[in-house]
Design an enzyme around this catalytic site. Structure first.
Site, PDB file in Angstrom:
ATOM      1  N   ASP A 209      44.684  34.114  38.198  1.00 11.33           N
ATOM      2  CA  ASP A 209      44.599  34.960  39.390  1.00 11.33           C
ATOM      3  C   ASP A 209      46.042  35.337  39.676  1.00 11.33           C
ATOM      4  OD1 ASP A 209      44.799  35.846  42.088  1.00 11.33           O
ATOM      5  OD2 ASP A 209      42.842  34.977  42.500  1.00 11.33           O
ATOM      6  N   HIS A 210      46.395  36.602  39.422  1.00 12.40           N
ATOM      7  CA  HIS A 210      47.830  36.919  39.436  1.00 12.40           C
ATOM      8  C   HIS A 210      48.455  36.725  40.821  1.00 12.40           C
ATOM      9  CE1 HIS A 210      46.724  40.949  40.889  1.00 12.40           C
ATOM     10  NE2 HIS A 210      47.984  41.098  41.238  1.00 12.40           N
ATOM     11  N   HIS A 272      41.653  36.971  45.021  1.00 13.84           N
ATOM     12  CA  HIS A 272      42.958  36.933  45.701  1.00 13.84           C
ATOM     13  C   HIS A 272      42.874  36.503  47.166  1.00 13.84           C
ATOM     14  CE1 HIS A 272      43.796  38.935  42.064  1.00 13.84           C
ATOM     15  NE2 HIS A 272      43.652  40.188  42.461  1.00 13.84           N
TER      16      HIS A 272
HETATM   17  C1  BG6 Z   1      43.726  43.394  40.842  1.00 13.71           C
HETATM   18  C2  BG6 Z   1      42.580  44.290  41.176  1.00 13.71           C
HETATM   19  O1  BG6 Z   1      43.281  42.082  40.617  1.00 13.71           O
HETATM   20  O2  BG6 Z   1      44.661  43.398  41.924  1.00 13.71           O
HETATM   21  C3  BG6 Z   1      43.060  45.701  41.505  1.00 13.71           C
HETATM   22  O3  BG6 Z   1      41.668  44.329  40.088  1.00 13.71           O
HETATM   23  C4  BG6 Z   1      44.139  45.669  42.544  1.00 13.71           C
HETATM   24  O4  BG6 Z   1      41.982  46.518  41.902  1.00 13.71           O
HETATM   25  C5  BG6 Z   1      45.220  44.659  42.206  1.00 13.71           C
HETATM   26  O5  BG6 Z   1      44.691  46.976  42.621  1.00 13.71           O
HETATM   27  C6  BG6 Z   1      46.189  44.486  43.350  1.00 13.71           C
HETATM   28  O6  BG6 Z   1      47.244  43.662  42.937  1.00 13.71           O
HETATM   29  P1  BG6 Z   1      48.680  43.778  43.605  1.00 13.71           P
HETATM   30  O7  BG6 Z   1      49.485  42.722  42.917  1.00 13.71           O
HETATM   31  O8  BG6 Z   1      49.170  45.174  43.347  1.00 13.71           O
HETATM   32  O9  BG6 Z   1      48.490  43.517  45.077  1.00 13.71           O
END
Ligand code: BG6
Length: 521
Positions: A209-210, A272
């Site tokens: 989960d980034h 997230h």
């Molecule tokens: C991803 C989603 O996990 O997270 C995307 O699939 C989203 O739809 C993105 O745009 C948002 O990540 P960040 O790091 O730009 O807030």
């Protein structure tokens, strides 16, 4: 069994060290081959390749390292290297130094073929044997599945059948990193777990989960558990409510193929936003290690009261979809006008929820979550709103009640933390006014934070699963989200909101019903 080299950087003892200790000693992983499935895809080109290269450039990868790309296209190693360089340039990561790139590029190999064809995996097997010989990668493998979820079971099974997976506990380690979405509901997440477990032990699986790789998200734990001043007020006695906002200005872009099957709840909330919530709400873990932390996070998820049935879902959640808007010269298309979106699509691009973490610390404190595309700002933040002062002594001075204190933890952009409190405006009869104490990452440290993927790739190479979701964690998150999805599927249309606004009015009503309003980032 391949013996570990004398010079093995972190040995077994090192791997068992708590994450924090390893973070400080800047460990370099043991020799390894990183195998990326989906090597020609968007994620690899935009995120993974630049992240691996940055780790290499900072000497955070072992000397004995190789990257093997696997994808459908047939191409040679040389072609893969040339394309890798081209995509680094295309996405703004052109290597500054040719010699370093050349040292990196010689570690790149490529295997082409269909993922359901055993011959692909035989070729991969041979390639890995060559890589072990040429690069002394010692039989250690990190598989990274940067592929659509529908292909994951096939790849996992083929890896198992192809003899490409060492059992857990073997000196030659094998790990697998799985990208989100991890399933599309509780049932499919359980099936994915079961499929992976046929081949891999849970200790070998890294569900990414980034958001957990973001510096500011990790700092949430440091903020709470390395400082004593927050703990006494971090509970229902002092906290009135918590808001978690993850807003984006972009629309669905070119991802409708995926997004049409997903929507904001699956795409953002299940992963997230619930991750952010668990870090805010969890109890102090017994230790800073993967299992202690994940145990506490799972307890939070289990404490959240499920929202079930049409009435409760209608009361506690909001589902929106952006529609065409014009503001001055700026015109924005509606979701249904976007490429590859069904003209009658009911996919939500906005979701808001009121959750109740029903435990000793948080009973009665609402947690409001909202996320959406085509909102006015790109912001990810957590707002902890404290209770108002108990006795209105200062009403006489101000004329109305002082604003309650608020703590704003900004995950992105302008990463930082602000504490809002009341101050007296200078003057003989000065009223009160909220002011803030601000901490700004960039100003305080003056260094760039590592990208989320750098941190997570390095951790998976080091065998540190702290920032990855465990089986029970993803299932608990899906158990909360699935009944909402079911009720939404049976309900009518999502509520429209003009592109470029803060979502449907119902989202305001959700918090106003409790006498609150959304914090405007
Ligand atoms: C991803 C989603 O996990 O997270 C995307 O699939 C989203 O739809 C993105 O745009 C948002 O990540 P960040 O790091 O730009 O807030």
């Amino acid at each position: 069994m391949t013996p570990l080299p004398e010079t093995a950087l972190p040995g077994a003892e090192e791997r068992d060290k708590p994450s924090a200790a390893r973070m400080q000693s800047h460990c370099v992983p043991q020799p390894l081959a990183l195998v990326i499935f989906g090597a020609t895809g968007d994620l690899t080109r935009r995120m993974l390749l630049p992240a691996v290269y940055r780790l290499f450039r900072q000497d955070l990868l072992p000397e004995c390292f190789a990257l093997v790309g696997v994808a459908r296209d047939r191409q040679t190693d040389e072609e893969f290297r040339a394309k890798a360089l081209a995509s680094m340039e295309e996405f703004g990561h052109a290597p500054e130094d040719e010699a370093t790139w050349a040292r990196f590029a010689e570690r790149l190999r490529y295997v082409g073929g269909e993922f359901d064809d055993p011959a692909t995996f035989r070729r991969l097997h041979d390639c890995m044997a060559e890589v072990d010989g040429e690069r002394s990668t010692e039989g250690n493998r990190l598989y990274y599945l940067a592929i659509p979820p529908s292909l994951m079971p096939t790849v996992a099974e083929q890896l198992g059948r192809g003899g490409l997976v060492a059992p857990a506990g073997d000196a030659r380690w094998t790990r697998i990193v799985v990208e989100k979405p991890f399933g599309r509901d509780l049932q499919s997440a359980r099936e994915m777990n079961a499929t992976l477990h046929k081949v891999f032990d849970e200790s070998q699986i890294y569900r990414i989960d980034h958001y957990l790789g973001k510096e500011t998200v990790q700092n949430l734990m440091v903020f709470r558990f390395a400082n004593v001043i927050w703990e006494p007020v971090w509970n229902r006695t002092y906290v009135d409510h918590v808001q978690i906002t993850v807003s984006e200005t972009v629309g669905v872009e070119r991802r409708a193929g995926y997004y049409e099957t997903s929507g904001a709840l699956r795409d953002m909330v299940q992963s997230h936003l619930l991750q952010l919530l668990t870090l805010v709400a969890m109890e102090p873990p017994a230790a800073y290690d993967a299992d202690s932390i994940r145990n506490e996070k799972v307890k939070v998820l289990h404490s959240i009261l499920p929202i079930r049935g049409p009435e409760q879902v209608a009361r506690e959640t909001v589902r929106g979809q952006y529609v065409h808007s014009v503001e001055g010269a700026k015109e924005m298309p509606g979701y249904r006008d976007e490429a590859d979106v069904a003209p009658d699509s009911r996919t939500e691009t906005f979701a808001a929820l009121r959750l109740c973490v029903d435990n000793w610390r948080w009973a009665g404190v609402p947690f409001y979550l909202r996320t959406g595309k085509r909102l006015p700002a790109k912001v990810s933040e957590v707002v902890v709103r404290f209770r108002p002062a108990p006795h209105p002594i200062l009403d006489v001075v101000q004329g109305d009640r002082p604003s309650p204190n608020a703590l704003v933890l900004r995950v992105q952009p302008e990463e930082g933390i602000s504490l809002f409190f009341e101050a007296k405006v200078p003057g003989l009869s000065g009223p009160l006014q909220p002011v803030s104490m601000d901490f700004d990452y960039a100003r305080a440290f003056g260094t760039e934070s590592p990208e989320a993927y750098e941190r997570l790739l390095l951790d998976s190479m080091l065998g540190d699963a702290t920032l990855f979701a465990r089986k029970d964690e993803v299932e608990a998150a899906w158990a909360l989200v699935t009944p909402i999805l079911d009720a939404w599927a049976a309900a009518g249309e999502p509520e429209p909101y003009p592109a470029g606004t803060w979502g449907p009015e119902a989202a305001d009503r959700l918090v106003e019903a409790d006498g609150h309003e959304w914090h405007q980032p």
